[in-house]
Design an enzyme around this catalytic site. Sequence first.
Site, mmCIF file in Angstrom:
data_model
loop_
_atom_site.group_PDB
_atom_site.id
_atom_site.type_symbol
_atom_site.label_atom_id
_atom_site.label_comp_id
_atom_site.label_asym_id
_atom_site.label_seq_id
_atom_site.Cartn_x
_atom_site.Cartn_y
_atom_site.Cartn_z
ATOM 1 C CD1 TRP A 110 -0.840 2.395 2.195
ATOM 2 C CD2 TRP A 110 -2.843 1.723 1.447
ATOM 3 N NE1 TRP A 110 -1.723 3.444 2.383
ATOM 4 C CE2 TRP A 110 -2.960 3.048 1.936
ATOM 5 C CE3 TRP A 110 -3.972 1.095 0.936
ATOM 6 C CZ2 TRP A 110 -4.163 3.751 1.918
ATOM 7 C CZ3 TRP A 110 -5.166 1.792 0.930
ATOM 8 C CH2 TRP A 110 -5.261 3.110 1.418
ATOM 9 C CG ASN A 112 -0.797 6.811 2.729
ATOM 10 O OD1 ASN A 112 -0.409 5.709 3.101
ATOM 11 N ND2 ASN A 112 -0.798 7.863 3.534
ATOM 12 C CG ASP A 113 -0.195 11.346 2.703
ATOM 13 O OD1 ASP A 113 -1.147 10.716 2.224
ATOM 14 O OD2 ASP A 113 -0.293 12.055 3.714
ATOM 15 C CD GLN A 129 3.030 8.316 5.608
ATOM 16 O OE1 GLN A 129 2.185 8.062 6.446
ATOM 17 N NE2 GLN A 129 4.299 8.412 5.906
ATOM 18 C CD1 TRP A 137 -2.800 4.455 5.707
ATOM 19 C CD2 TRP A 137 -3.319 3.544 7.675
ATOM 20 N NE1 TRP A 137 -2.297 5.282 6.695
ATOM 21 C CE2 TRP A 137 -2.608 4.742 7.914
ATOM 22 C CE3 TRP A 137 -3.755 2.780 8.765
ATOM 23 C CZ2 TRP A 137 -2.323 5.201 9.194
ATOM 24 C CZ3 TRP A 137 -3.458 3.236 10.049
ATOM 25 C CH2 TRP A 137 -2.757 4.431 10.246
ATOM 26 C CB SER A 170 3.151 12.982 5.803
ATOM 27 O OG SER A 170 2.368 12.049 5.108
ATOM 28 N NE ARG A 236 -2.272 13.684 10.031
ATOM 29 C CZ ARG A 236 -3.404 13.525 10.672
ATOM 30 N NH1 ARG A 236 -3.404 13.352 11.987
ATOM 31 N NH2 ARG A 236 -4.562 13.544 10.016
ATOM 32 C CG ASP A 237 0.702 15.721 7.602
ATOM 33 O OD1 ASP A 237 1.149 14.599 7.873
ATOM 34 O OD2 ASP A 237 -0.516 15.959 7.475
ATOM 35 C CD GLU A 284 -4.661 14.513 6.353
ATOM 36 O OE1 GLU A 284 -4.368 14.082 7.488
ATOM 37 O OE2 GLU A 284 -5.072 13.762 5.444
#
Length: 517
Positions: A110, A112-113, A129, A137, A170, A236-237, A284
């Site tokens: 998987w 993602n970001d 990610q 996830w 992230s 976060r991020d 986010e």
Amino acid sequence: MESHIRYIKIKEKDKYLAIPIQAEKEKKKLFLREGGDFCTELNIPVGTGEEGIYEHDFFAYIPLQPYQGKELALEGEVTEAFLESIMVTDDRIKNRKHRPLLHFTPDYGWINDPNGLVYQNGVYHLYFQYNPFDTQWDNMSWGHAVSTDLTHWEQKDTVLFPDADGTIFSGCGLVNEFGLLDLPKEALLFYYSAAGSANKLSEGKSFVQKLAYSLDQGKTLIKGKTVLPAICKENRDPKVFWHEESKAYIMCLWLENNEFALLRSLDLKHFEISQRFELDGGFECPDLFRLSLESHGQSADKWVFWCADGFYYMGDFDGYEFHTDGIRREAYQTKIPYAAQTISNVGERVISIPWLRTKTKDGLYTGCMGLPREFSLIEKEGEPVLRQSLAREIEEKKKLVFSEHTKSDINLCWEKETLIVTIETPHTFEKGFTGRILGSEITYDAASGVLKVEEDEITIKQEVSDFCMIFDRGVIEITANNDIIYAVFEVEDKPLEREILLNCGEDAKFCLYEIIS
């Protein structure tokens, strides 16, 4: 289930620990321990093995370079058959059949970001990610891929795994251009969120922002210290960049709900809040960058604050505070692109890559990355509008193979695996077009503004004079009106359907391009 343990002596040249994955089975905890220290904690989908045979869909790989010459303990409430099937290997098996060719996809698992996007010495680094241990996830880690042309990507070893500070959420990447942190100028720096309490090892801890760095051009990352304690529960991020006018590094950070923070640092290890603010609908994955607007022969800079949904807010930034004009604009016409990040160390260019929320394919992988697009501002009806053009590295690989004014129907056969179609009218479409391209039905009705791709549709709330459609094995990216309209669609890949059928019903220029290697 009874807990089991297996000890593996790692030799000096051993490269990978290969863990067999039966995707989307019931998950069990697996801990990796070296001596008395826990290295990582993973949720592994574990099936059953019969007569010593343990079936698997794919292998997930843990690089062994940090553990060479040591003994690893693998323990958890997993079956003995599963533990015994874990192997030490020198090679990562890849299965790249039936994949998009232009859009990056993981070997397995998987994604993602996009994270840590940075350019150095002719190489673009895409961290992301990653859950290499399932097609769902979980186990948030950082995967890594590289490219020299933003078109062809090669996946490298996973660089960050969950630990006692939490799973790896992230973050961003940049070059240590001023030689700070007692590290060389060539070092790559990465700021990321450690998601405390997201795993058992970090139970009771908060989300904090941490530093990692690389001394080998991004191949391996070394985890450093926490640079920012928790401000809010799941802040976060972090996105960090140098602001020349105020001579400081700026960190953008999501706090909670629609609240964000800007922080400043002179040394990249102490950050202080300069502003907390809210943005209508913002959520986010923040980013902040400057774009130039050409208007009536004059150029003016605009600052753009970006959020995960593709919402963006224009305004002014003085190195301490960002003040928006109060208008929330939307860069995406569909919900598939998300959490885009811009690449650092590319000069004044602003190049963005989004995550595309595509479905699981062949039981092997989930998700892919959007094509890198270069941001700019153009004026439309007296207002600045974001333009999302293909990065010039991709544009330079386009080769025109067919062109015709569509006074009659287009009927062609296409044998390549990727395709770019453009349709332009002298003014605006009066009627629109209908077509079937590589097995996908696509129509645009100018009267209603509805663009329909298979069963999905969007309404374009302006007159349209041009379309660019990029087909890449199940992913279609469409832009219109000089790239100010952007939408992504996921369709079924139909490799045996090679026809291009198109009816515009008006005088329009039709062009067909391939991407050359």
